[in-house]
Design a protein around this motif. Structure first.
Motif, PDB file in Angstrom:
ATOM      1  N   ALA A  28      -5.351   8.174  -9.822  1.00  0.00           N
ATOM      2  CA  ALA A  28      -4.330   7.855  -8.812  1.00  0.00           C
ATOM      3  C   ALA A  28      -3.634   9.136  -8.370  1.00  0.00           C
ATOM      4  CB  ALA A  28      -3.331   6.846  -9.385  1.00  0.00           C
ATOM      5  N   HIS A  29      -4.400  10.074  -7.842  1.00  0.00           N
ATOM      6  CA  HIS A  29      -3.889  11.422  -7.579  1.00  0.00           C
ATOM      7  C   HIS A  29      -2.826  11.457  -6.484  1.00  0.00           C
ATOM      8  CE1 HIS A  29      -7.065  12.706 -10.194  1.00  0.00           C
ATOM      9  NE2 HIS A  29      -8.007  12.286  -9.374  1.00  0.00           N
ATOM     10  N   MET A  30      -2.856  10.513  -5.536  1.00  0.00           N
ATOM     11  CA  MET A  30      -1.913  10.512  -4.411  1.00  0.00           C
ATOM     12  C   MET A  30      -0.748   9.560  -4.628  1.00  0.00           C
ATOM     13  SD  MET A  30      -3.109  12.770  -2.403  1.00  0.00           S
ATOM     14  CE  MET A  30      -2.220  12.461  -0.867  1.00  0.00           C
ATOM     15  N   MET A  31      -0.611   9.058  -5.840  1.00  0.00           N
ATOM     16  CA  MET A  31       0.472   8.142  -6.179  1.00  0.00           C
ATOM     17  C   MET A  31       1.833   8.714  -5.775  1.00  0.00           C
ATOM     18  SD  MET A  31       1.611   7.302 -10.065  1.00  0.00           S
ATOM     19  CE  MET A  31       1.771   9.065 -10.307  1.00  0.00           C
ATOM     20  N   GLY A  32       2.625   7.927  -5.072  1.00  0.00           N
ATOM     21  CA  GLY A  32       3.985   8.320  -4.706  1.00  0.00           C
ATOM     22  C   GLY A  32       4.079   9.242  -3.512  1.00  0.00           C
ATOM     23  N   LEU A  33       2.948   9.511  -2.839  1.00  0.00           N
ATOM     24  CA  LEU A  33       2.949  10.487  -1.748  1.00  0.00           C
ATOM     25  C   LEU A  33       2.685   9.862  -0.376  1.00  0.00           C
ATOM     26  CD1 LEU A  33       1.002  13.399  -3.503  1.00  0.00           C
ATOM     27  CD2 LEU A  33       3.485  13.080  -3.287  1.00  0.00           C
ATOM     28  N   ILE A  42       4.338   1.461  -5.939  1.00  0.00           N
ATOM     29  CA  ILE A  42       5.164   1.285  -7.139  1.00  0.00           C
ATOM     30  C   ILE A  42       6.588   0.902  -6.741  1.00  0.00           C
ATOM     31  CG2 ILE A  42       6.123   2.549  -9.135  1.00  0.00           C
ATOM     32  CD1 ILE A  42       3.548   4.196  -9.156  1.00  0.00           C
ATOM     33  N   ASP A  43       7.256   0.153  -7.607  1.00  0.00           N
ATOM     34  CA  ASP A  43       8.649  -0.278  -7.429  1.00  0.00           C
ATOM     35  C   ASP A  43       8.817  -1.381  -6.392  1.00  0.00           C
ATOM     36  OD1 ASP A  43       9.874   1.177  -9.379  1.00  0.00           O
ATOM     37  OD2 ASP A  43      10.595   2.776  -8.076  1.00  0.00           O
ATOM     38  N   ASN A  44       7.719  -1.959  -5.920  1.00  0.00           N
ATOM     39  CA  ASN A  44       7.789  -3.084  -4.992  1.00  0.00           C
ATOM     40  C   ASN A  44       7.448  -4.358  -5.754  1.00  0.00           C
ATOM     41  OD1 ASN A  44       6.809  -5.087  -2.997  1.00  0.00           O
ATOM     42  ND2 ASN A  44       7.241  -3.451  -1.530  1.00  0.00           N
ATOM     43  N   GLU A  45       8.315  -5.342  -5.713  1.00  0.00           N
ATOM     44  CA  GLU A  45       8.111  -6.554  -6.512  1.00  0.00           C
ATOM     45  C   GLU A  45       6.841  -7.307  -6.118  1.00  0.00           C
ATOM     46  OE1 GLU A  45       9.607  -7.620  -9.320  1.00  0.00           O
ATOM     47  OE2 GLU A  45      10.472  -5.609  -9.178  1.00  0.00           O
ATOM     48  N   LYS A  46       6.445  -7.190  -4.850  1.00  0.00           N
ATOM     49  CA  LYS A  46       5.207  -7.853  -4.432  1.00  0.00           C
ATOM     50  C   LYS A  46       4.001  -7.244  -5.146  1.00  0.00           C
ATOM     51  CE  LYS A  46       6.686  -9.304   0.202  1.00  0.00           C
ATOM     52  NZ  LYS A  46       6.408  -9.183   1.657  1.00  0.00           N
ATOM     53  N   THR A  47       4.085  -5.969  -5.450  1.00  0.00           N
ATOM     54  CA  THR A  47       3.017  -5.319  -6.225  1.00  0.00           C
ATOM     55  C   THR A  47       2.887  -5.975  -7.591  1.00  0.00           C
ATOM     56  OG1 THR A  47       3.212  -3.180  -5.121  1.00  0.00           O
ATOM     57  CG2 THR A  47       2.337  -3.163  -7.360  1.00  0.00           C
ATOM     58  N   LYS A 101       3.662   5.771   1.400  1.00  0.00           N
ATOM     59  CA  LYS A 101       4.805   4.929   1.770  1.00  0.00           C
ATOM     60  C   LYS A 101       5.946   5.078   0.770  1.00  0.00           C
ATOM     61  CE  LYS A 101       3.762   0.977   3.508  1.00  0.00           C
ATOM     62  NZ  LYS A 101       3.277  -0.418   3.639  1.00  0.00           N
ATOM     63  N   TYR A 102       5.603   5.280  -0.497  1.00  0.00           N
ATOM     64  CA  TYR A 102       6.662   5.471  -1.501  1.00  0.00           C
ATOM     65  C   TYR A 102       7.512   6.695  -1.158  1.00  0.00           C
ATOM     66  CZ  TYR A 102       9.048   5.467  -5.972  1.00  0.00           C
ATOM     67  OH  TYR A 102      10.024   5.408  -6.941  1.00  0.00           O
ATOM     68  N   LEU A 103       6.851   7.762  -0.746  1.00  0.00           N
ATOM     69  CA  LEU A 103       7.568   8.978  -0.356  1.00  0.00           C
ATOM     70  C   LEU A 103       8.477   8.713   0.844  1.00  0.00           C
ATOM     71  CD1 LEU A 103       7.892  12.076  -0.771  1.00  0.00           C
ATOM     72  CD2 LEU A 103       6.004  12.375   0.844  1.00  0.00           C
ATOM     73  N   ASP A 104       7.997   7.942   1.808  1.00  0.00           N
ATOM     74  CA  ASP A 104       8.798   7.602   2.979  1.00  0.00           C
ATOM     75  C   ASP A 104      10.035   6.803   2.594  1.00  0.00           C
ATOM     76  OD1 ASP A 104       6.900   8.837   4.532  1.00  0.00           O
ATOM     77  OD2 ASP A 104       5.838   6.971   5.033  1.00  0.00           O
ATOM     78  N   GLN A 105       9.887   5.896   1.633  1.00  0.00           N
ATOM     79  CA  GLN A 105      10.973   4.987   1.280  1.00  0.00           C
ATOM     80  C   GLN A 105      11.961   5.582   0.282  1.00  0.00           C
ATOM     81  OE1 GLN A 105       9.050   1.414  -0.153  1.00  0.00           O
ATOM     82  NE2 GLN A 105       8.442   0.739   1.910  1.00  0.00           N
ATOM     83  N   HIS A 106      11.477   6.435  -0.624  1.00  0.00           N
ATOM     84  CA  HIS A 106      12.333   6.891  -1.723  1.00  0.00           C
ATOM     85  C   HIS A 106      12.501   8.402  -1.790  1.00  0.00           C
ATOM     86  CE1 HIS A 106      12.156   2.811  -3.431  1.00  0.00           C
ATOM     87  NE2 HIS A 106      10.865   2.833  -3.158  1.00  0.00           N
ATOM     88  N   GLY A 107      11.778   9.128  -0.947  1.00  0.00           N
ATOM     89  CA  GLY A 107      11.781  10.576  -1.083  1.00  0.00           C
ATOM     90  C   GLY A 107      10.925  10.996  -2.260  1.00  0.00           C
ATOM     91  N   TYR A 108      10.774  12.292  -2.430  1.00  0.00           N
ATOM     92  CA  TYR A 108       9.902  12.775  -3.500  1.00  0.00           C
ATOM     93  C   TYR A 108      10.522  12.485  -4.867  1.00  0.00           C
ATOM     94  CZ  TYR A 108       6.887  15.603  -6.376  1.00  0.00           C
ATOM     95  OH  TYR A 108       6.005  16.006  -7.351  1.00  0.00           O
ATOM     96  N   GLN A 109       9.726  11.907  -5.757  1.00  0.00           N
ATOM     97  CA  GLN A 109      10.148  11.602  -7.124  1.00  0.00           C
ATOM     98  C   GLN A 109       9.247  12.334  -8.104  1.00  0.00           C
ATOM     99  OE1 GLN A 109      12.836   9.420  -7.741  1.00  0.00           O
ATOM    100  NE2 GLN A 109      13.103   9.483  -5.506  1.00  0.00           N
ATOM    101  N   ASP A 110       9.771  12.585  -9.288  1.00  0.00           N
ATOM    102  CA  ASP A 110       8.958  13.161 -10.355  1.00  0.00           C
ATOM    103  C   ASP A 110       7.792  12.207 -10.621  1.00  0.00           C
ATOM    104  OD1 ASP A 110       7.882  13.604 -13.014  1.00  0.00           O
ATOM    105  OD2 ASP A 110       9.587  14.934 -13.365  1.00  0.00           O
ATOM    106  N   ARG A 111       6.591  12.653 -10.346  1.00  0.00           N
ATOM    107  CA  ARG A 111       5.432  11.762 -10.400  1.00  0.00           C
ATOM    108  C   ARG A 111       5.048  11.381 -11.823  1.00  0.00           C
ATOM    109  NH1 ARG A 111       0.980  13.908  -8.233  1.00  0.00           N
ATOM    110  NH2 ARG A 111       0.160  11.968  -7.387  1.00  0.00           N
ATOM    111  N   SER A 112       5.391  12.200 -12.798  1.00  0.00           N
ATOM    112  CA  SER A 112       5.163  11.833 -14.194  1.00  0.00           C
ATOM    113  C   SER A 112       6.023  10.631 -14.572  1.00  0.00           C
ATOM    114  CB  SER A 112       5.494  13.007 -15.119  1.00  0.00           C
ATOM    115  OG  SER A 112       4.673  14.106 -14.855  1.00  0.00           O
ATOM    116  N   LYS A 113       7.291  10.689 -14.185  1.00  0.00           N
ATOM    117  CA  LYS A 113       8.198   9.578 -14.476  1.00  0.00           C
ATOM    118  C   LYS A 113       7.792   8.326 -13.704  1.00  0.00           C
ATOM    119  CE  LYS A 113      12.171  12.544 -15.533  1.00  0.00           C
ATOM    120  NZ  LYS A 113      13.541  12.956 -15.128  1.00  0.00           N
ATOM    121  N   VAL A 146       0.847  -1.186   0.000  1.00  0.00           N
ATOM    122  CA  VAL A 146       0.000   0.000   0.000  1.00  0.00           C
ATOM    123  C   VAL A 146       0.884   1.236   0.000  1.00  0.00           C
ATOM    124  CG1 VAL A 146      -1.794   1.287   1.186  1.00  0.00           C
ATOM    125  CG2 VAL A 146      -1.773  -1.215   1.318  1.00  0.00           C
ATOM    126  N   ASP A 147       0.699   2.087  -0.998  1.00  0.00           N
ATOM    127  CA  ASP A 147       1.361   3.388  -0.983  1.00  0.00           C
ATOM    128  C   ASP A 147       0.587   4.288  -0.024  1.00  0.00           C
ATOM    129  OD1 ASP A 147       2.585   5.802  -1.410  1.00  0.00           O
ATOM    130  OD2 ASP A 147       2.284   5.858  -3.565  1.00  0.00           O
TER     131      ASP A 147
END
Length: 679
Positions: free
Chosen positions: A277-282, A245-250, A284-296, A237-238
């Motif tokens: 998916a407006h909150m994508m990357g914001l 995203i980027d988790n192999e279990k996903t 658990k992903y943000l906690d694990q990887h820091g802020y990333q370009d959400r388009s990419k 769960v993000d």
């Protein structure tokens, strides 16, 4: 000859004298026929008894689909019946009847059944002539939401397939977020009525019998909240309902989704979702990887999902809003901003983008959005709406209004695939059958470019076996006196008037006293007369009847109780405490019983518990109101604190307005201003 205004649709009718001659030599008594003459067109309608018409099919090797649909059509396939010659050739549909023999020429399997319905209309009305239809769309489909509690029973699915086959639909999608079985993930769809592999195979086979393709419709990024709430999925769960995203279990889960669909459904088209998916990357992903370009990030995930889809031979489609936002200004429905070429180059040629628009009432909006989409891809599907997701009633009038605009734009812009969506937001309360008039409309637009109401009535009678006018009147509970515009899509007074609390009255400022009550009495009287005319759909009209009788009393009750309390009118308070509120409880219980019958007729049992919980709360709150009013009258309570509060408009307006009707669909906010969830 009568030439209809269609892409290619002609009806050729011989002179009435010839028809009369045919009727006479056929031994048909004059008393068994009626003639209709107008605009140079003469047709004869035979009065038949209730026995099935016998037909003999020549040139059709497999009769399975016709046999399956025969009872609905009132026909029997026999060795000695009215001869109908069938031929598969050319393009489109050609049917004819010469007074003795019927003929059907069709190109695609699903067109056979529309052709059968058309030729039977000619035969039953004894109309000699020919009809030609060349569809505007290569594919016309419908998507039924099976993720908002209402999971269609197999019997319901079969009935819908037969109706859609007669209309001429080619594809069906069942929107399943987690309502299908993945054996490696027992919590996926747990206690949600998920389809088993065996059930999916049966549905696929049944649809295929009529030449209808059952296309899987899943989610591979967001809208997975009912699955992700379980601890079994906590690792992926993000945030909210979005996968990490980027988790192999996903990607293990996503691969299992494709694998299940590939094993059970023959179609190699698939809708992979990926919308909103407006909150994508914001999270658990943000906690694990820091802020990333959400388009990419979005493109990275999309690429991985498409790779998995190709592994199973799929050609994916996806809702276009996320890509459109990336390619333009970030806003959907923005027709003015330029399209980013870099994003266009990232969209694979084997992925279709589904432009969805259920709301727009300006033709230029559809034109502009389709032109923008065609800059992004050559593979564009348009998705319109059959409105049934704002409560217990549909909105076929609005659906038809915008549907005609959207169809014209699709034709103008060369769109060859259309999907009509039937969502079920916040509990899937409206009957799936309630939007059949909208589906019939789109079928006639597809094959005839024609929305003539008289023609729709005739076709609806053939394809559905119900009254078109009665089904259109299912909108009535929405159409309160101050809701008259066909340009307003989401106003839904019957839902919030039903569920709002009788003493707190969060929506009482949005009621026209007396006028609403008179309206709902009229609704009830109308629905009562519909039941006998639509025996195959009696549960729908019984539900609307019970709802109308309930709202007739409830819509004004809170207003009158409050006024009586503030004016110290004990006579009115006693009337409510001793008579009217107990009567209202009985009407609520009757509605509960009627709705149960509708739900269990159409859907699996799972999800009905939500309605029970909502109605149980409503009925108990009615009893609380009875108790409190009577305690106040008996002097046990000094005052009723709820009725001391100043009422506000629910939608936040500050000034009185002629237009008091509003829109709101979330039960937990309709029922109370208190916190029902969270901390």
């Amino acid at each position: 000859m009568l030439l209809l205004n269609t892409k290619e649709c002609t009806v050729i009718t011989r002179q009435s004298l010839i028809i009369v001659f045919i009727l006479r030599v056929s031994g048909i008594n004059r008393k068994e026929q009626t003639a209709h003459v107008g605009n140079g067109l003469t047709s004869f309608v035979l009065r038949r008894d209730n026995t099935n018409m016998k037909i003999t099919l020549k040139g059709l090797e497999n009769h399975a689909g016709v046999t399956e649909i025969s009872r609905q059509l009132g026909i029997e396939v026999a060795n000695h019946g009215i001869l109908i010659e069938v031929e598969k050739s050319g393009s489109g549909i050609v049917v004819s009847y010469d007074g003795t023999i019927g003929r059907i020429i069709y190109n695609k399997q699903h067109e056979l059944y529309r052709g059968l319905g058309l030729v039977l209309e000619l035969i039953k009305s004894n109309q000699v002539g020919e009809i030609k239809e060349t569809p505007f769309y290569d594919n016309l489909g419908v998507m039924f939401d099976c993720s908002r509690n209402a999971v269609l029973k197999l019997e319901t699915f079969h009935k819908l397939i037969r109706q859609l086959a007669l209309m001429g639909y080619s594809t069906v999608q069942l929107y399943t977020e987690d309502t299908y079985e993945i054996k490696e993930y027992p919590y996926f769809g747990y206690m949600r009525g998920k389809y088993t592999s065996e059930q999916m195979k049966k549905m696929d086979q049944y649809a295929e019998m009529f030449g209808i393709e059952l296309v899987p419709c899943i989610q591979t990024l967001a809208h997975l909240g009912t699955a992700l709430k379980w601890n079994a999925f906590s690792d992926i769960v993000d945030c909210n309902d979005i996968l990490l995203i980027d988790n192999e279990k996903t990607y293990d889960l996503i691969e299992s989704m494709f694998k299940v669909m590939a094993q059970n459904l023959t179609s190699r088209k698939i809708n992979i979702g990926m919308d909103e998916a407006h909150m994508m990357g914001l999270g658990k992903y943000l906690d694990q990887h820091g802020y990333q370009d959400r388009s990419k990030l979005m493109l990275k995930h999309f690429t991985r999902v498409v790779e998995i889809a190709r592994k199973y031979g799929y050609e994916p489609m996806m809702w276009s809003d996320m890509f459109f936002r990336l390619a333009s200004s970030g806003e959907y429905y923005d027709t003015n901003s330029p399209i980013n070429e870099d994003i266009i180059n990232m969209i694979p040629t084997d992925v279709s983008l589904v432009y969805w628009d259920y709301y727009s009432v300006e033709p230029e909006k559809y034109d502009g959005m389709l032109k923008k989409h065609k800059q992004m891809s050559d593979n564009i599907i348009f998705a319109g709406g059959a409105w049934k997701w704002m409560g217990f009633s549909p909105n076929n009038h609005f659906s038809a209004n915008v549907g005609k605009m959207a169809h014209s734009s699709c034709v103008k812009n060369g769109i060859t695939e259309v999907l009509i969506t039937a969502w079920g937001d916040n509990g899937a309360e409206a009957s799936t059958y309630s939007i059949l008039p909208t589906l019939q409309l789109w079928a006639e637009l597809c094959y005839r470019d024609d929305a003539d109401e008289e023609r729709l009535k005739e076709r609806f009678s053939t394809c559905v076996g119900g009254s078109y006018e009665d089904f259109m009147n299912l909108d009535m509970t929405m159409m309160v006196p101050d809701n008259k515009s066909l340009d307003v899509h989401s106003l839904n007074p019957p839902k919030y008037l039903l569920y709002q609390d009788i003493l707190c009255g969060l929506f009482d400022k949005h009621v026209l006293p007396k006028e609403y009550a008179a309206h709902y009495k009229k609704c009830g009287d109308s629905f009562e007369s519909c039941i006998s005319r639509n025996p195959s759909f009696k549960e729908i009209f019984q539900t609307q009847l019970a709802l109308s009788r309930l709202l007739e009393l409830k819509c004004d009750a809170g207003i009158e109780i409050r006024d009586a309390y503030l004016n110290n009118d004990r006579v009115v308070l006693e009337k409510y405490g001793h008579t009217l509120l107990p009567d209202l409880k009985i009407r609520a219980e009757e509605f509960h019983i009627a709705y149960h019958a509708q739900w269990t007729d159409e859907n699996k049992i799972f999800g009905l518990d939500v309605f029970d919980l909502r109605m149980g709360g409503l009925i108990l709150r009615l009893q609380s109101a009875i108790n409190r009013i009577n305690e106040y009258l008996e002097g046990d309570l000094e005052y009723l604190e709820e009725l001391e509060q100043k009422l506000l408009y629910f939608d936040g307006r500050e000034k009185e307005s002629d237009k008091v009707v509003t829109s709101y669909n979330l039960w937990h906010n309709i029922a109370t201003a208190s916190a029902l969830a969270g901390i």
